[in-house]
Motif scaffolding. Sequence first.
Motif, PDB file in Angstrom:
ATOM      1  N   GLU A   1     -21.449 -50.718   2.924  1.00 58.39           N
ATOM      2  CA  GLU A   1     -22.516 -51.712   2.867  1.00 58.39           C
ATOM      3  C   GLU A   1     -23.654 -51.259   1.956  1.00 58.39           C
ATOM      4  N   GLN A   2     -24.001 -49.970   2.015  1.00 52.65           N
ATOM      5  CA  GLN A   2     -25.055 -49.476   1.132  1.00 52.65           C
ATOM      6  C   GLN A   2     -24.621 -49.544  -0.320  1.00 52.65           C
ATOM      7  N   THR A   3     -23.352 -49.226  -0.587  1.00 54.14           N
ATOM      8  CA  THR A   3     -22.833 -49.280  -1.953  1.00 54.14           C
ATOM      9  C   THR A   3     -22.806 -50.708  -2.474  1.00 54.14           C
ATOM     10  N   LEU A   4     -22.361 -51.637  -1.652  1.00 57.55           N
ATOM     11  CA  LEU A   4     -22.350 -53.041  -2.055  1.00 57.55           C
ATOM     12  C   LEU A   4     -23.762 -53.525  -2.374  1.00 57.55           C
ATOM     13  N   TYR A   5     -24.721 -53.109  -1.561  1.00 58.70           N
ATOM     14  CA  TYR A   5     -26.120 -53.485  -1.814  1.00 58.70           C
ATOM     15  C   TYR A   5     -26.592 -52.910  -3.145  1.00 58.70           C
ATOM     16  N   ASP A   6     -26.335 -51.628  -3.362  1.00 56.68           N
ATOM     17  CA  ASP A   6     -26.820 -50.968  -4.570  1.00 56.68           C
ATOM     18  C   ASP A   6     -26.166 -51.524  -5.828  1.00 56.68           C
TER      19      ASP A   6
END
Length: 645
Positions: A347-352
């Motif tokens: 989820e953090q990677t998708l956001y970034d």
Amino acid sequence: MKSLIRALSGALLLLAGTVPAVAAPASAAAAPPTTTTATAAADARTAEAWTPPLSTRGRYIVDAQGNRFRLRSGNWDGAQGSWSGSGDRSDPATHHAGQNSNGIPIGLDRVPVSTLLADFRALGLNSVRLPFSNEMLHTTAPVPDAAVAANPQLRGRTPLQVYDAVVAALTDAGFAVILNNHTVTTRWCCGLDGNERWNSGGSTAQWADDWVFLARRYRDNPRVVGADLYNEVRRDVLDDPNWGLGDNHDWQAAAQEAGDRILAEANPNLLIVVEGINWTGIPLDGLPHGRPTLTPVRTLSHTLVVSNKLVYSAHFYGYTGPRHSGATGMGETHDARYQDMSRAQLEQTLYDQAFYVSAETGNHFTAPVWVSEFGIGADETGALPRAWFQNLTGYLSAVDADFAYWPLVGWSATAQGTPGGDSWAMLRYDASGRRSGVLDAGDWRTQPWTALATPGRTGRIPVTPSWYQLSTDHRDHNASLRNRAAGDWDNGARKAVCPDGSGLAGLGHTDGRGLCATSDLRAATGGNTVVRDEAYVPPGGDWASGYTKFQCPAGQFLIGYSVRGERVSAALCAPARTALPAGGRTLWFDRGDNRPSGGPGGEFAYGDYKGQCLPTEYAAGIAFTTRAASRPGPAALLCRPLPPA
């Protein structure tokens, strides 16, 4: 697209990616789009109610009534081509998954189009991403009768004419259609296949010509709602694509050019979909490489000539990663794949990589994000890939994202009746048209798909202020259709003009970047004023002593500026529809940032001092210096109060 060849040969390893896109040729002469059957028209009665055209409001796509229209889409591929690049094209074994698409949407040989559309509706779709190739557009030979065996009304038509019929059937049935320029040739992507960039084998101008041709072709069909400019831009043997360098590999600039031309010359109602960069570098441990996706948008976004038409997109497949090409064996690096990540890490990677664009509202880059490709096989048994799919679809539901599964349609059996085809397809059909897949028992993807396809936020989306970035890094950036019609207002200078319906709100000190904000100040009639001197500075009105001041005439406000090198060359002013207050304040920014609290509009000129008027003000002048050893860029703005509402 589930497209990376898992075992890349030595040369292919230089490329890496997941799925490419295409360009459309302007010279492709063919019959106009056809009408559809009564069956498709009847199916439209069960379609989701929406009113075209589509536009954007902040992070949301909306219909003509301002109601949320979440793209719940699938990719109906085939017209972009299926040939692997070697062997006899007539042999299905030389095509992706043993499926010869014959350059038209897959399944027309097995299933009547009305049945396909009913199955699409049963999946919960309201829209279809429809890939095409340049080669398909230019092909004049009719498709083989066998390619449309289940749809004999399409016999004798060229691939483009079949594409026309499919577009008409989809839109008559109530679906929104997004045209997707997927490949230049009909080779299945992705590798060193001649489809790496929008201008592989041609020029950016030719590619934009092709888009204008196709957009004009369907401009009278209001349910053709979008132009997805190019699929998975990536490295070729020697060169990387880039975002903002100004050369012929500059994807940011090419997308701006094509999007503006589509809107200005063909159809101002279309959404313009810009995908991030899919791959740069050589995928070998120790060498720079990675998948930039939408990360460059934070510092350099797009401002189109028609506002509220920009959508950004990205692709995510479990077997790839932020720095993993998706290869196995030779060319595989030790970087993490998306499927290797925990849910929190994913989820953090998708956001970034993408979703900050929609999540961080009130910025110059804020726009809807459409995950226009993701997918997995019905025969997938691995715990990690299955968990990735559950986590991805859960995240897309949680953030109420727009999405498009890859692919919609595939074969479940060869022409000889043996098992075959694409196990990733949501809907699989054997040679007699029998269906299997997500709509039928036993497909493990049914539960996560059903949860994802549930409509998210509905109803009216309120109008909010919008912010637009201007850049004169390498060329003009004229985002005003009204100003374009008036011709070149400062020949030889690099010029930037705000979109119609907005005004200049801020400037960077040294790099030629600007910020515009929505505004209803502009009069419906009246020409612009080009200011090259201090003629409009009234006696006793020196608001920047010792500096050159380009001030708008009374009753006008700033909508643009021009530069020669770093030096300010001129200011462009537009007449207001109402009387404008005078007075105001001098906003200096030559020694540091001077912006409103919270920085509405975002960092529009990274690394540069920036000045920005308050949201309750309008900009009426630019000051700069030509003193030796001083930068001649903008140093101050004249900010005046807006008239009472």
